[in-house]
Every structure is written in structure tokens, then in C-alpha cells.
Design a protein around this motif. Sequence first.
Motif, PDB file in Angstrom:
ATOM      1  N   GLU A 158       0.832  -1.205   0.000  1.00 42.51           N
ATOM      2  CA  GLU A 158       0.000   0.000   0.000  1.00 42.51           C
ATOM      3  C   GLU A 158       0.864   1.252   0.000  1.00 42.51           C
ATOM      4  O   GLU A 158       0.552   2.235  -0.677  1.00 42.51           O
ATOM      5  N   PHE A 159       1.968   1.206   0.730  1.00 41.60           N
ATOM      6  CA  PHE A 159       2.897   2.337   0.764  1.00 41.60           C
ATOM      7  C   PHE A 159       3.428   2.644  -0.641  1.00 41.60           C
ATOM      8  O   PHE A 159       3.490   3.805  -1.055  1.00 41.60           O
ATOM      9  N   ALA A 160       3.789   1.591  -1.375  1.00 42.88           N
ATOM     10  CA  ALA A 160       4.354   1.778  -2.715  1.00 42.88           C
ATOM     11  C   ALA A 160       3.311   2.231  -3.724  1.00 42.88           C
ATOM     12  O   ALA A 160       3.554   3.145  -4.524  1.00 42.88           O
ATOM     13  N   THR A 161       2.136   1.591  -3.709  1.00 41.65           N
ATOM     14  CA  THR A 161       1.125   1.924  -4.713  1.00 41.65           C
ATOM     15  C   THR A 161       0.532   3.317  -4.497  1.00 41.65           C
ATOM     16  O   THR A 161       0.024   3.927  -5.452  1.00 41.65           O
ATOM     17  N   LYS A 162       0.601   3.816  -3.281  1.00 40.79           N
ATOM     18  CA  LYS A 162       0.157   5.193  -3.021  1.00 40.79           C
ATOM     19  C   LYS A 162       1.259   6.218  -3.304  1.00 40.79           C
ATOM     20  O   LYS A 162       1.021   7.424  -3.252  1.00 40.79           O
ATOM     21  N   GLU A 163       2.465   5.724  -3.572  1.00 39.28           N
ATOM     22  CA  GLU A 163       3.631   6.599  -3.752  1.00 39.28           C
ATOM     23  C   GLU A 163       3.795   7.553  -2.571  1.00 39.28           C
ATOM     24  O   GLU A 163       3.946   8.774  -2.730  1.00 39.28           O
ATOM     25  N   LEU A 164       3.761   6.986  -1.387  1.00 41.87           N
ATOM     26  CA  LEU A 164       3.971   7.781  -0.171  1.00 41.87           C
ATOM     27  C   LEU A 164       5.465   8.031   0.042  1.00 41.87           C
ATOM     28  O   LEU A 164       6.313   7.313  -0.498  1.00 41.87           O
ATOM     29  N   THR A 165       5.759   9.041   0.828  1.00 43.01           N
ATOM     30  CA  THR A 165       7.134   9.337   1.202  1.00 43.01           C
ATOM     31  C   THR A 165       7.265   9.218   2.716  1.00 43.01           C
ATOM     32  O   THR A 165       6.468   9.797   3.458  1.00 43.01           O
ATOM     33  N   LEU A 166       8.261   8.451   3.154  1.00 45.56           N
ATOM     34  CA  LEU A 166       8.499   8.252   4.581  1.00 45.56           C
ATOM     35  C   LEU A 166       9.813   8.897   4.983  1.00 45.56           C
ATOM     36  O   LEU A 166      10.847   8.657   4.357  1.00 45.56           O
TER      37      LEU A 166
END
Length: 282
Positions: free
Chosen positions: A207-215
Motif C-alpha cells: 500500500e505504501f508503494a502503490t500510493k507513492e507515499l514518502t516516509l
Amino acid sequence: MVLGHESSGVVSSIGDAVTSVKVGDRVAIEPGVPSRLSDEYKGGKYNLCPHMVFAATPNSVEGEPNPPGTLELGALVEPLTVGVHAAKLASIRFRDIVVVFGAGPVGLLAASVAKLFGASEILIVDIADDKLQLAQKIGVADFIFNSKTGGGASDLIKAFNGKVPTVVLECTGAPPCIKLAVEILKPGGRMVQIGNAGGDVQFPITEFATKELTLFGSFRYGFEDYKTAVAILDENYKNGKEHAPVDYESLITHRYKFKDAVAAYDFVKTGGAVKCIIDGPE
């Protein structure tokens, strides 16, 4: 590491070469001394210096007087600086919608910085109703959510009047909160991990990758962050306590004499305090 690094005091004496402070000044202590030869220091990230000496002893003193108010406010400068650093990492700006996990001192202070940096609305998440109510009382939370009794991601968004956050400041380190943070973030959103976990945690990487989130990882604070925190408190109280937008002093929920310091630590371990102050020796 020496306990009690969030501290303030009054200058009682100075050396011949000292020009930044004078006897009688109220000061807040920045308790970290990096190596000036490390690559991290020279790269502008002294908080990452592997040779950092970080303790409560007054190795480094911020050369500005404390903001208006008591010395207790001075002891809030250091944790407030953690919030400043996180807000800068997330590039919080006008109209950002922010969720803060954790209504402890760091979470509430980070929320206050997010508001100052331009966040339009802030929701604070915790499992203690009294801490959530305090978040509203001091003026840093537009919405609150008890994650222990309130349900999951859809319930949190509902409590936020349907708003989907663009930024999450995670101040607990609790695996369920880290997972929930990824679930609620808007695609393209930013997450700053401020709280420390007790070890490795499972992470919803798909989910983190498919949303293109930044951590962003966040460790203490960096260049200019401490001065920014001092300026925030100064600005907040410039017109007096009764006109201050944020009631920072109400974060201090318990006070102990120096002779009762052990009892103070024992009480804090119970989770019953937000911010506990120990007076200096009498």
C-alpha cells in the motif's frame, strides 16, 4: 545517556570568553555537542554525527533568553524542537491536512508546529481520552480520535469529517499506529516517523508503494531548529499568556520537588502524566 536533558535555568557565572549570555539570563539548554570534523556535521546534519555527546550536562547553551513566561517554558524548548524538525522534513505548508499519532508531549508540540506552519486542520490520535481532551484545550487539535475505542481507518476518516490527510506525524512508535498511518494517507502523502518502536515492525509496503507515499525518519533536530523553537514560544507569548494562541503551559500536568525526583520518574512510568517538571535543588 544522562536523564533530564529537557532543561532550563539561570546563568550563575560565565567565563572570560563568553559573550552570548550574561549572569542572570534565563536560558534553555541544548544538550548535544557534535564533532565539528564529522562529515555529518559539515553536511549540515549535526544530529546524525556519530560522535555526538548528548546528555543533560550543559555542554551547549542556546544564547537567547527564554521566551516570556516561567523557566518551565524553557524546559519545553527541546521537545518543541523535535516537532520543528519533523515539520520541516514533511515540508508542511498552507492547507495541509495533518494527523498526529500520540498525544504525549512530543505529539502535542509537533501538532502546534504543524498548525503554525500552515496546516489547515489537525486530528490527533491517542488511546487516552484525557490526553485527547487536553489537545483540544490547549488549542492544537481541531479533531480527536481514540484509536482504542473508535475503530479502524474508515472510522478515523469519518471522525475527521471525511478529510484524507496529506501528512502524518507518527509520534508513538506503536506498530498499529504505523500501519494505520499508511492506510489513511492520501496518495502522494508524506509520513514522518518520530516515535521510536521497541524493535522491528511489520510494514504495509504494498500500500505504501502503490500510493507513492514518502516516509521520513526523524532523529532529534538539526541546524536552526532550536532557534526556531525559541522564536515560536517567543511569538506565542508576545502579547501575554491570556492572548497566547497555544496554551503550552497546560502541557505541564505534574510538578515535583528535586528531593522527590525518584517519585516523579515512578509516576511518569504509570502513564498518568503528559509533561512532568522537576524543580532544581533548593
